[in-house]
Design an enzyme around this catalytic site. Structure first.
Site, PDB file in Angstrom:
ATOM      1  N   LYS A  79     -39.289  52.068  73.223  1.00 14.96           N
ATOM      2  CA  LYS A  79     -40.102  53.091  73.896  1.00 14.96           C
ATOM      3  C   LYS A  79     -39.665  53.202  75.351  1.00 14.96           C
ATOM      4  O   LYS A  79     -39.420  52.180  76.016  1.00 14.96           O
ATOM      5  CB  LYS A  79     -41.577  52.704  73.806  1.00 14.96           C
ATOM      6  CG  LYS A  79     -42.542  53.775  74.319  1.00 14.96           C
ATOM      7  CD  LYS A  79     -43.985  53.310  74.149  1.00 14.96           C
ATOM      8  CE  LYS A  79     -44.990  54.361  74.602  1.00 14.96           C
ATOM      9  NZ  LYS A  79     -46.387  53.895  74.450  1.00 14.96           N
ATOM     10  N   SER A 154     -49.234  57.161  72.099  1.00 12.93           N
ATOM     11  CA  SER A 154     -48.115  57.686  72.856  1.00 12.93           C
ATOM     12  C   SER A 154     -46.760  57.204  72.363  1.00 12.93           C
ATOM     13  O   SER A 154     -45.741  57.763  72.742  1.00 12.93           O
ATOM     14  CB  SER A 154     -48.278  57.326  74.325  1.00 12.93           C
ATOM     15  OG  SER A 154     -48.262  55.914  74.489  1.00 12.93           O
ATOM     16  N   SER A 178     -51.839  53.209  71.202  1.00 13.30           N
ATOM     17  CA  SER A 178     -50.533  53.886  71.195  1.00 13.30           C
ATOM     18  C   SER A 178     -49.467  53.304  70.289  1.00 13.30           C
ATOM     19  O   SER A 178     -48.435  53.937  70.093  1.00 13.30           O
ATOM     20  CB  SER A 178     -49.976  53.974  72.609  1.00 13.30           C
ATOM     21  OG  SER A 178     -50.572  55.053  73.266  1.00 13.30           O
TER      22      SER A 178
HETATM   23  N1  GLN Z   1     -54.383  57.751  73.741  1.00 10.63           N
HETATM   24  C1  GLN Z   1     -54.900  56.796  74.695  1.00 10.63           C
HETATM   25  C2  GLN Z   1     -54.715  57.346  76.079  1.00 10.63           C
HETATM   26  O1  GLN Z   1     -54.317  58.441  76.192  1.00 10.63           O
HETATM   27  C3  GLN Z   1     -54.182  55.488  74.536  1.00 10.63           C
HETATM   28  C4  GLN Z   1     -52.803  55.520  75.028  1.00 10.63           C
HETATM   29  C5  GLN Z   1     -52.092  54.214  74.912  1.00 10.63           C
HETATM   30  O2  GLN Z   1     -52.461  53.341  74.136  1.00 10.63           O
HETATM   31  N2  GLN Z   1     -51.079  54.051  75.738  1.00 10.63           N
HETATM   32  O3  GLN Z   1     -54.971  56.723  77.047  1.00 10.63           O
END
Ligand code: GLN
Length: 489
Positions: A79, A154, A178
């Site tokens: 990532k 994400s 994410s």
């Molecule tokens: N979707 C959540 C956010 O937007 C979690 C994102 C993540 O785990 N990095 O914060």
């Protein structure tokens, strides 16, 4: 033989070790798969073609000498918010579009010590803020099961890549879901370790008290194998735990007799899609058939506050962490500014996308003198309550099972204009980060051809038990073997 890129880590390791395949062949197979699928998928931000082949040749030399380790010669995608020396690390943001780090994250050092082959960096929501990968500053990633849908986020690039065999496995990061939510949306296995289990050194910070790096893999055994390598104390990360790292593969094949699994009703939320609920009920029934004791009295009443708590704490931490992007030290820098203040303002105005700015505004508001007690402090108190409820539940139970996401993968654009709807996508995963406990998402069925994920939550530092449950479930089902239509078309 099938394409080599379809191998799991375990299979690839065996064939490499026996010298039946070379790392160069395996790496070429993944690079070819990337070339075949990227125009539809858009999972990668950078593909390090030549460097990967060099690393593969180096790995082959090591394997020839009989010095191969678990991940030697096995291609991985990372990532794009995990720092890779000499390889662009964008965090999905214009702010870091041309940023090339000078050091490796600890997890990357660990992979390199094994002579793993890094083939590229995957697409993501900007600074890991989002649930669909649509907040990438570059392009959205598509779901391999239906190209009109999102892969989750994400870490959507990593999940889509593993589902299509662009890599043998991938790394992601999870602040509120994410790793798990995209794993669920793409039908791969995603593990968020206990907070402190894996070093965060070199993971670009979003919300430091919640972030963890973890593996996205084709099956559960691979998740355990990768954890064996990346977990452990790191003097460079003061929040990393000193706890020794067990061999996560050791108890994988133990049966589930005697294990008590709770089904917390609060996670079968209002607004959950019927198909998801049905798939989960079938999966829970299966767990029972293979020997687990299911307890439906489990209750975590403060779950209903988790979303609110998360959206105070995560943006607060983000607003502080992202203050470093000022156009001076590194990254994007706006030109034609009239003063130092103007330069900072223009840099942040042009370098950050809308969702990141929304978080910074939310965070600075919650932390401001007049509102600190009412929002930030209050959220911290509720965080403690949520954590205590997990402690309480785990006094009687070995694990908890919930859906990974309340919905099936949604269509591209569907939630883009409605941040709250997007935030709700993580309603089942973010309490786990708030509590700091580990959880894994495993493929648990399909509805209308779209994947459903099951989340298994464990006690702090008890990744072994959730891996064991996940493994037993996987042995009893074959959801993880299905291939997305993109690969047959
Ligand atoms: N979707 C959540 C956010 O937007 C979690 C994102 C993540 O785990 N990095 O914060």
């Amino acid at each position: 033989m099938n394409d080599l890129c379809e191998l799991t880590v375990r299979e690839a390791h065996q064939l490499l070790q026996q010298r039946e395949i070379s790392s160069v062949e395996l790496t070429e197979s993944t690079l070819q798969r990337i070339a075949q699928t990227e125009d539809k998928l858009h999972a990668c931000l950078t593909v390090t073609h030549d460097l990967a082949l060099e690393q593969a040749a180096d790995a082959d030399a090591c394997l020839n000498e009989g010095q191969g380790k678990t991940l030697t010669g096995v291609p991985v995608l990372v990532k794009d918010l995990i720092s890779t020396a000499g390889i662009r690390t964008t965090c999905g943001s214009t702010m870091l579009e041309n940023f090339v780090p000078i050091y490796d994250a600890t997890v990357i050092e660990k992979l390199k010590a094994q002579k793993a082959v890094i083939i590229g960096k995957t697409n993501m929501d900007e600074f890991a803020m989002g649930s669909s990968t649509e907040h990438s500053a570059f392009f959205p990633t598509h779901n391999p099961w239906d190209l009109n849908r999102v892969p989750g986020g994400s870490s959507g690039g990593s999940a889509a890549a593993v589902a299509t065999n662009q890599a043998i496995y991938a790394l992601g990061s999870d602040t509120g879901g994410s790793i798990r939510q995209p794993a669920g949306f793409c039908s791969v296995v995603g593990l968020k370790p206990t907070y402190g289990r894996v070093s965060r050194f070199g993971l670009v910070a979003f919300a430091s008290s919640l972030d963890q790096i973890g593996p996205l893999t084709k099956d559960v055994a691979d998740s355990a194998l990768v954890m064996n390598i990346i977990a452990g104390h790191d003097p460079k990360d003061s929040t990393s735990a000193r706890q020794p790292v067990p061999d996560y593969t050791k108890h994988l094949s133990r049966d589930l007799k005697g294990l008590r699994i709770g089904i917390p009703q609060e996670y079968f939320v209002e607004g959950m899609q019927g198909e998801v609920r049905e798939a989960l009920e079938t999966a829970i029934h299966r767990l029972q058939e293979i020997g687990a004791a299911i307890d439906r009295r489990a209750s975590l009443p403060s779950t209903k506050y988790a979303l609110a708590v998360y959206y105070i704490l995560a943006p607060s931490e983000a607003s502080a962490n992202l203050a470093r992007y000022d156009g001076v030290k590194y990254g994007f820098s706006a030109v034609n500014a009239s003063s130092a203040i103007d330069a900072t303002e223009k840099t942040r105005q042009l370098g950050f996308g809308a969702e990141v700015k929304r978080r910074i505004m939310l965070g600075t508001y919650a932390l401001s003198a007049g509102y600190y007690d009412a929002y930030y402090l209050k959220a911290q108190k509720v965080r403690t309550l949520i954590r205590e409820e997990f402690d309480q539940a785990f006094r009687e139970l070995d694990a908890l099972v919930t859906p990974t996401s309340p919905t099936l993968p949604f269509t591209l654009g569907e939630k883009l204009e409605d941040p709250l709807q997007m935030y709700l996508s993580d309603v089942c995963t973010l309490p786990i980060n708030i509590a700091g406990v580990p959880a894994i998402s495993v493929p648990a069925g399909f509805a209308d051809g779209l994947p459903v994920g099951m989340q298994i939550i464990g006690k702090p530092f008890d990744e072994e038990t959730i891996l064991r449950i996940a493994f037993a479930y996987q042995q009893a089902t074959d959801w993880h073997k299905r291939k997305p239509p993109l690969l047959s078309g």
